[in-house]
Structures are given as structure tokens and as C-alpha cells.
Enzyme design. Structure first.
Site, PDB file in Angstrom:
ATOM      1  CB  SER B  14      -1.071  -0.079   1.394  1.00 21.86           C
ATOM      2  OG  SER B  14      -1.558  -1.133   1.317  1.00 21.86           O
ATOM      3  NE  ARG B  37       1.153   4.498   9.394  1.00 20.62           N
ATOM      4  CZ  ARG B  37       1.094   3.113   9.346  1.00 20.62           C
ATOM      5  NH1 ARG B  37       0.162   2.398   9.409  1.00 20.62           N
ATOM      6  NH2 ARG B  37       2.354   2.534   9.023  1.00 20.62           N
ATOM      7  CG  HIS B  40      -2.512   2.804   4.710  1.00 21.54           C
ATOM      8  ND1 HIS B  40      -2.663   2.329   5.878  1.00 21.54           N
ATOM      9  CD2 HIS B  40      -2.203   1.777   3.863  1.00 21.54           C
ATOM     10  CE1 HIS B  40      -2.700   0.904   6.124  1.00 21.54           C
ATOM     11  NE2 HIS B  40      -2.235   0.724   4.604  1.00 21.54           N
TER      12      HIS B  40
END
Lengths: 209, 209
Positions: B14, B37, B40
């Protein structure tokens, strides 16, 4: 500083703005509150285009909620995001097994995700009617395999796995089964989206507070 | 069906895709993991443009985490979304008061949100260093007022209130104070975004699992 500090006023104001900005976009009466609540939870209007209902997902999901079927959520965030009062009013339990010690141990041993092992555990419980997946493509893939094998017969699958590896594909793979489905196409989704869908449906059962 | 079922492989895959799709957009070394993040957690690249650091937000936040300061989260979703192992490794506690019985009662009596009363309760606790707001503009406004009045001195405010009534304005109002701030501009934000910011910062303290 002046600011609106009445919770009901804030929610009603938000929904009025969402309705206005959706403009010409209209939805069936029972679907509109779901679309709007997702947008309310994400501030992202793209969800109006990503939400899809398959095989009687809305109707079968509502029926399962009316029957008080248990909800399996693949994240704790979904579990805490669904309105406690609404669940209690309709005597519905929402469970998540992905943090259980036995699940973690088995996942490590088999080299698979905790989400996979956790959903296998949920499938074994006949009282679970709704499988709500907001995170793990692996949970969705496992569920699809079990449905194909005749080992799972969900009343509703909410497919809102999020992310870059397998998420869109896992939701697309729901095409392979005939289960009632509510899904978010593409990469987006996540726990707040799943919680919004469940809350919107629960509120349609009646909301007296 | 073939699918990737190894958790570490999924996360690394990812982040590689996110890095590739960010393309020419680069960020300072310590900021990049936070940006990535968040993406994500949301599958939404717009956050690369919405994230902002003010008054040493990153540095002061990291210092507070190193000191083991308590985190106040305005939602349970943030509380369960922050990595338990990371918190335990660094002996950091994350608390949320918005569902406490005394808070609910006082909010009803005063006709304000539970979020307002809950953050007032958190401000009284000197061991709370980080205020992480993923939902309620009212929590953020209350915190800003207390900072102005000299009654709160946060090590870090994460301002990621989400929504249509007051959210963008409440985050803009953070300009009025000198506290260290990490914020998400505009309407977007939410619990997964706050959890992503906190997890990214905690992982920078060391992640041995």
C-alpha cells in the site's frame, strides 16, 4: 466566540447542507438517508457515486435488523461507531473478533491476517446475519469463498474494505455471489462509512431519542 | 481465489503505491510518513493538500509522546484506532470522556454537546498533553477558548474536526492561538485521520513488531 453548540441543530444543519449540495442528485426515499449519512461522516460527496446495492441488500439488511440478527464488524472502529442506543433499542449485538487472543495466535501460525481468522470465527456463529467489512479485503475474500462453498449464508454483506492492495478487487469479487450486498466501489470505504450505513438503517427502524 | 494474505506485505504494498501516486509531491522526511498513513487510512489523496503543521506541531507532539503524556481523543473511534501495542510500548494512555454518564448528564442540563463537557473534563487533567479532535467542532472551539483564557496549555492540538456545520471554521479558528497544532483544513478529517496521524508519530518513536 459564537458557535452552534446544540447537537440536534448541528446534525439537522449538516443534512440540510448535504441535501442542498447534492442538488439534482436524488435517490430513492429509503436510500437517501444512507447516502447522506455517509457524506455526513466523511465530508466526501464522491460516495454518492460509489455506493451500490445488489441482490436486495437494503431490504434483506433491514429484515435482518428487524429480526435482531447479530452484526459482525471487522474493526473495533465500526463496533464503537454504531449508535449504542439504536442497537440497544432493537436488541442487536455487534461483535468483532479480530483482537481476540486465539485469533491472533492462529493468524500468526497460519501466516494470514487476523481479519481472515476472525471472520471464519464469525461465520461459525449462526446468529450473525450481517457481515460488515470496513477494512480488510482478506475478510471479504474469505467470506466470498465461504459463501461459494455453501458454508456461509449472510443476510447482508456490507463491502466497504478500504485501501490500495486488494480493496477494490475484493469488492468487485462480490459479483461472484448472490448474497444481498451493500458496497462501496473502488478504493474508498472504511469504518466510518460502514458505521454510517448501519446507523442510517438502524434509524429507519425508529429513533426516539 | 488468489489474494495477498500477509499483513506486512499488504501494508508495504500500500505504501509503495501511495508513494508512486504522490509522484513529484515530496514532503520532509518526518512528515512523509504522516501524509502517507493518512492516505492509507482514507484512500483519499486530497489529504496531502489539507494537512498543515503550525507552531511546531510535529516537534512538540513528538516531545509529548516521548514524555508519555496522555492523549485525549474526542471519539471512541480514535481511541480504538490508535495502535494498542505502540501505546503500551511507550506507556501512553489515550482517554475519551464523551460517553461518561456525568458528561452526558451535564451536557443535557446545559444544552451543549457532550464533546464540550468532555473536553472541559480533559483540560482539568494536567497529565493530558495531546488533544486529538476528529469529530466535534464544539470540542475544538471550547479548547480554543480555554487556551485563550490561559486555562489550557496543550503540547499538541490535532484539529481534524469533520463536517458541514462549524468544522472548517473551528479549525480556521486555531489561527487565534499559539499552541502547537496539526490540522486538516476544510471540511474533511475524522477519526481515522486522527488515528493515522497519531499512529504515524508513534511509529517514529520505534516499532519493533
Amino acid at each position: 466566540m459564537e458557535f452552534i453548540n446544540n447537537p440536534r441543530e448541528i446534525e439537522e444543519g449538516s443534512f440540510a447542507i448535504i441535501t442542498e449540495e447534492l442538488g439534482d442528485r436524488t435517490f430513492p426515499e429509503e436510500i437517501a438517508p444512507i447516502v447522506k449519512r455517509i457524506i455526513h461522516s466523511t465530508a466526501d460527496f464522491e460516495y454518492a457515486d460509489l455506493l451500490e446495492f445488489l441482490n436486495g441488500g437494503y431490504e434483506c439488511g433491514m429484515a435482518a435488523l428487524k429480526q435482531g440478527k447479530k452484526i459482525y464488524a471487522d474493526t473495533r472502529m465500526i463496533q464503537v461507531g454504531v449508535n449504542k442506543k439504536a442497537l440497544a433499542d432493537h436488541q442487536i449485538e455487534i461483535v468483532n473478533y479480530s483482537h481476540d487472543a486465539d485469533v491472533a495466535e492462529e493468524a500468526k501460525k497460519r501466516g494470514v491476517t487476523r481479519s481472515t481468522v476472525a471472520i471464519e470465527k464469525a461465520i461459525k456463529d449462526d446468529s450473525v446475519g450481517i457481515f460488515a467489512i470496513g477494512n480488510a479485503p482478506t475478510a471479504l475474500y474469505t467470506l466470498i469463498e465461504k459463501v461459494k462453498a455453501g458454508e456461509a449464508k449472510p443476510d447482508l454483506i456490507i463491502g466497504a474494505a478500504i485501501g490500495f492492495v486488494g480493496a477494490a478487487q475484493s469488492k468487485k469479487a462480490l459479483d461472484q455471489i448472490d448474497s444481498p450486498i451493500i458496497r462501496i466501489n473502488g478504493r474508498k470505504g472504511g469504518s466510518p462509512v460502514v458505521a454510517a450505513i448501519l446507523n442510517a438503517m438502524l434509524y429507519q427502524l425508529g429513533r426516539e431519542w
